[in-house]
Design a protein around this motif. Structure first.
Motif, mmCIF file in Angstrom:
data_model
loop_
_atom_site.group_PDB
_atom_site.id
_atom_site.type_symbol
_atom_site.label_atom_id
_atom_site.label_comp_id
_atom_site.label_asym_id
_atom_site.label_seq_id
_atom_site.Cartn_x
_atom_site.Cartn_y
_atom_site.Cartn_z
ATOM 1 N N UNK A 1 3.707 9.072 -2.321
ATOM 2 C CA UNK A 1 3.624 10.500 -2.014
ATOM 3 C C UNK A 1 2.504 10.818 -1.036
ATOM 4 N N UNK A 2 1.642 9.836 -0.726
ATOM 5 C CA UNK A 2 0.518 10.073 0.192
ATOM 6 C C UNK A 2 0.701 9.324 1.504
ATOM 7 N N UNK A 3 1.033 8.044 1.442
ATOM 8 C CA UNK A 3 1.150 7.218 2.651
ATOM 9 C C UNK A 3 2.599 7.252 3.140
ATOM 10 N N UNK A 4 2.824 7.998 4.215
ATOM 11 C CA UNK A 4 4.178 8.103 4.764
ATOM 12 C C UNK A 4 4.561 6.838 5.525
ATOM 13 N N UNK A 5 3.644 6.341 6.333
ATOM 14 C CA UNK A 5 3.874 5.124 7.115
ATOM 15 C C UNK A 5 2.573 4.343 7.186
ATOM 16 N N UNK A 6 2.691 3.035 7.221
ATOM 17 C CA UNK A 6 1.507 2.184 7.367
ATOM 18 C C UNK A 6 1.930 0.878 8.007
ATOM 19 N N UNK A 7 0.996 0.289 8.735
ATOM 20 C CA UNK A 7 1.292 -0.967 9.417
ATOM 21 C C UNK A 7 -0.009 -1.729 9.653
ATOM 22 N N UNK A 8 0.043 -3.037 9.430
ATOM 23 C CA UNK A 8 -1.063 -3.894 9.821
ATOM 24 C C UNK A 8 -0.852 -4.288 11.278
ATOM 25 N N UNK A 9 -1.672 -3.750 12.163
ATOM 26 C CA UNK A 9 -1.504 -3.976 13.600
ATOM 27 C C UNK A 9 -2.021 -5.356 13.992
ATOM 28 N N UNK A 10 -3.163 -5.760 13.405
ATOM 29 C CA UNK A 10 -3.784 -7.024 13.791
ATOM 30 C C UNK A 10 -4.673 -7.517 12.654
ATOM 31 N N UNK A 11 -4.548 -8.787 12.320
ATOM 32 C CA UNK A 11 -5.480 -9.421 11.375
ATOM 33 C C UNK A 11 -6.611 -10.020 12.207
ATOM 34 N N UNK A 12 -7.756 -9.356 12.189
ATOM 35 C CA UNK A 12 -8.883 -9.785 13.022
ATOM 36 C C UNK A 12 -9.577 -10.993 12.396
ATOM 37 N N UNK A 13 -9.801 -10.926 11.077
ATOM 38 C CA UNK A 13 -10.377 -12.048 10.333
ATOM 39 C C UNK A 13 -9.603 -12.186 9.038
ATOM 40 N N UNK A 14 -9.035 -13.356 8.747
ATOM 41 C CA UNK A 14 -8.213 -13.517 7.547
ATOM 42 C C UNK A 14 -9.009 -13.618 6.258
ATOM 43 N N UNK A 15 -10.298 -13.820 6.319
ATOM 44 C CA UNK A 15 -11.093 -13.984 5.108
ATOM 45 C C UNK A 15 -11.570 -15.421 4.971
ATOM 46 N N UNK A 16 -12.757 -15.587 4.430
ATOM 47 C CA UNK A 16 -13.365 -16.919 4.306
ATOM 48 C C UNK A 16 -12.769 -17.662 3.118
ATOM 49 N N UNK A 17 -12.795 -17.047 1.960
ATOM 50 C CA UNK A 17 -12.206 -17.646 0.759
ATOM 51 C C UNK A 17 -11.346 -16.577 0.098
ATOM 52 N N UNK A 18 -10.055 -16.668 0.290
ATOM 53 C CA UNK A 18 -9.161 -15.639 -0.226
ATOM 54 C C UNK A 18 -9.273 -14.375 0.609
ATOM 55 N N UNK A 19 -9.263 -13.223 -0.069
ATOM 56 C CA UNK A 19 -9.264 -11.945 0.642
ATOM 57 C C UNK A 19 -10.657 -11.525 1.091
ATOM 58 N N UNK A 20 -11.701 -12.009 0.439
ATOM 59 C CA UNK A 20 -13.053 -11.577 0.766
ATOM 60 C C UNK A 20 -13.410 -11.931 2.211
ATOM 61 N N UNK A 21 -13.914 -10.935 2.920
ATOM 62 C CA UNK A 21 -14.279 -11.126 4.317
ATOM 63 C C UNK A 21 -13.169 -10.821 5.288
ATOM 64 N N UNK A 22 -11.986 -10.467 4.795
ATOM 65 C CA UNK A 22 -10.870 -10.170 5.698
ATOM 66 C C UNK A 22 -11.074 -8.816 6.366
ATOM 67 N N UNK B 1 0.842 -1.207 0.000
ATOM 68 C CA UNK B 1 0.000 0.000 0.000
ATOM 69 C C UNK B 1 0.868 1.243 0.000
ATOM 70 N N UNK B 2 1.935 1.244 0.831
ATOM 71 C CA UNK B 2 2.855 2.382 0.851
ATOM 72 C C UNK B 2 3.547 2.545 -0.502
ATOM 73 N N UNK B 3 3.931 1.423 -1.125
ATOM 74 C CA UNK B 3 4.613 1.493 -2.422
ATOM 75 C C UNK B 3 3.675 2.022 -3.505
ATOM 76 N N UNK B 4 2.386 1.720 -3.383
ATOM 77 C CA UNK B 4 1.419 2.166 -4.374
ATOM 78 C C UNK B 4 1.123 3.662 -4.248
ATOM 79 N N UNK B 5 1.258 4.203 -3.037
ATOM 80 C CA UNK B 5 0.989 5.630 -2.796
ATOM 81 C C UNK B 5 2.171 6.269 -2.062
#
Length: 587
Positions: free
Chosen positions: A151-172, A145-149
């Protein structure tokens, strides 16, 4: 690589590399260094410690809020009046807050904290050259996400994965932290913790990513200063043929009304600084860059020996852009000092102690200045990206010609490219050649020209596939953003104005931000020299003056030529809209 000498006297003409002529001011040595009121920052810490983790009992409520926020986002993407009302005068869309409160009474219409807060709400739509699966993957990975933006996203971090998703990314469902920036120390960054939810609608062939606030779920989060609360925001992605996607973007936030420097107030309060239009135009350009990075049918590489070496050069340039973006903003708690004699107080300086690889070790002095210019941003960009025209600006090239030895196109616009330039100086020989790595990028939200000097050994290292993170980069550059006339700015919520010429260019003026960095000393414990501050400040001001003079001269010539072509039998038959020859106004 040649090892760095154990001690080099702190002189600007030496450490700025490309400026081989000494500055007129005496810069002194470490023995006569005197402290000045400039903050000296250690290397920035990674992330604020907040101890933010959702307990098991809060995950059910989080998912309820996620579904409700997703419903709100989708409706805001598709609805028109009365939720979005178009301003007839400037063509912008304004969010009807009363209608919004009626449509979404719970849980997302969080009440504002005080009368000092305001709401920003914008939306935009665009087609990007990236499929939905790749986009979703980038949004759920903080580093991508930082690499994609950058000039906008100075820092970013995933603090916690609450739900990983049911099938692939959907529901994460992810708990995330982000710091968003404008490329200037005059605009405060916006820090926030938020939840990001991803959902796929198989029937409609869409993906949706929604961010929503955490304040109903966690009491321990200290609000960022100034307050920045991200209401349900995000995007709906519709797959299109040939790997393209149509993206509809919503930005909706509550911001504490803190003073913004007058030169940026219009840019920030109009919603241009952090609005949907900026996010989408940067996304469009970066998707084109990724497509160029993955391309294999490249024939003309110049001195670049292979497609793999081309990839490595692009990655090195990306790191240069990121270093420049972070070092000229107020991200990571970086504090800046205004010079008391700076005109209308736009010059800011700071120093940083660097001991890690990737930048020259020692004390780095940075100076940034922003100037309003009465020219369209693309005209300023065309001047600064052209190495032949820029070499005519003595302060930017010391009169040395620049010769392009490698060119990488990374976008549909000819201005989106990476160049490897040879600096033609008398000291060049078969054993020593001075090179410059430059990346230029432009879109409707603004333009960047960033460059740094590099030696041949470093370029060979990068192209060979070795880890280029150890190559010390000290980039300089320019940020140009379009600004609308005051009559085109509406209070509160907005969508990009349509006050453009036939080529999609905004005809108002622009803000030019110049960012310089100097290795003031190779000794991290050294104190800053007052004359070094004076020298870099003078160099900054002279650079802006030369750019302004060059633009004025070019525009005067163009005006005379174009006006004569608009005459019919001695009478003017149209307006050329090329008259901004007045002196620039630095505020």
């Amino acid at each position: 690589m040649v090892p760095v000498p154990s001690f080099v006297p702190p002189s600007l003409d030496l450490d700025m590399n490309m400026y081989s002529r000494p500055f007129p001011e005496y810069l002194g040595t470490c023995t006569d260094m005197m402290p000045v009121p400039v903050p000296v920052l250690e290397e920035p810490s990674s992330f604020p410690e907040a101890g933010v983790v959702l307990m098991e009992e809060g995950k059910g409520l989080a998912m309820e809020l996620a579904l409700s926020s997703m419903d709100e986002l989708v409706k805001m993407c598709h609805a028109n009046e009365p939720l979005w009302i178009r301003n007839i005068e400037n063509g912008k869309e304004v969010l009807n807050l009363e209608e919004h409160g009626r449509m979404f009474p719970w849980p997302s219409n969080l009440k504002q904290n005080s009368s000092e807060t305001r709401t920003e709400a914008t939306r935009d739509c665009a087609v990007v050259i990236m499929n939905s699966i790749t986009l979703v993957d980038a949004f759920l990975d903080a580093n991508k996400w930082m690499e994609l933006f950058p000039s906008i996203v100075a820092r970013a971090k995933t603090v916690q994965v609450i739900t990983p998703g049911i099938s692939g990314a959907s529901g994460s469902l992810h708990l995330m932290y982000a710091e968003l920036q404008v490329l200037s120390p005059l605009v405060p960054t916006r820090e926030t913790y938020f939840l990001r939810f991803c959902h796929q609608n198989v029937e409609e062939g869409t993906w949706a990513i929604v961010d929503f606030p955490l304040d109903r779920l966690h009491d321990n989060i200290q609000p960022s200063f100034p307050l920045y609360k991200r209401h349900p925001s995000g995007c709906v992605i519709q797959d299109m043929p040939n790997g393209y996607s149509r993206v509809t973007w919503i930005e909706h936030a509550e911001i504490e009304e803190k003073p913004v420097h007058q030169i940026f107030s219009q840019y920030v309060y109009s919603g241009m600084a952090f609005g949907a239009h900026r996010w989408l135009t940067v996304l469009q350009r970066q998707c084109e860059r990724v497509a160029s990075l993955m391309a294999r049918n490249i024939s003309d590489l110049g001195v670049i020996p292979s497609p793999e070496a081309r990839k490595n050069m692009m990655r090195l340039a990306q790191r240069m852009i990121r270093i420049f973006s972070l070092n000229i903003s107020s991200s990571s708690g970086q504090s800046w000092t205004g010079l008391s004699d700076s005109y209308d107080d736009t010059v800011r300086i700071t120093t940083r102690k660097i001991t890690e690889p990737g930048q020259p070790n020692g004390v780095i002095l940075s100076a940034v200045s922003t100037t309003w210019l009465p020219y369209p941003h693309y005209q300023v960009f065309d001047l600064l990206r052209d190495e032949h025209r820029r070499s005519q600006l003595e302060l930017l090239s010391n009169g040395n010609a620049l010769h392009e030895v490698a060119h990488i196109a990374n976008g549909s616009h000819p201005g989106n490219c990476i160049s490897l330039l040879r600096i033609n100086v008398a000291s060049n020989s078969s054993q020593h050649v001075e090179l410059m790595l430059q990346e230029c990028c432009t879109d409707q939200s603004g333009s960047l020209v960033v460059y740094t000097t590099v030696d041949v050994e470093s370029i060979q290292l990068a192209m060979s596939g070795e880890d280029p993170s150890c190559i010390p980069l000290l980039p300089l550059g320019f940020v140009i953003v379009p600004v609308e006339s005051s009559s085109a700015v509406s209070e509160g919520n907005s969508m990009p104005s349509n006050s453009e010429d036939g080529n999609g260019h905004n005809n108002s003026g622009c803000l030019l931000t110049v960012g310089l960095q100097v290795l003031a000393s190779t000794i991290p414990s050294a104190k800053l020299n007052l004359s070094s501050v004076t020298a870099i400040n003078n160099h900054l001001c002279n650079t802006v003056n030369q750019i302004t003079a060059a633009l004025s001269s070019t525009t005067t010539t163009t005006t005379i030529t174009t006006t004569s072509s608009c005459l019919d039998n001695g009478n003017a038959v149209g307006s050329c809209n090329i008259e901004p020859t007045a002196a620039s106004k630095q505020v």
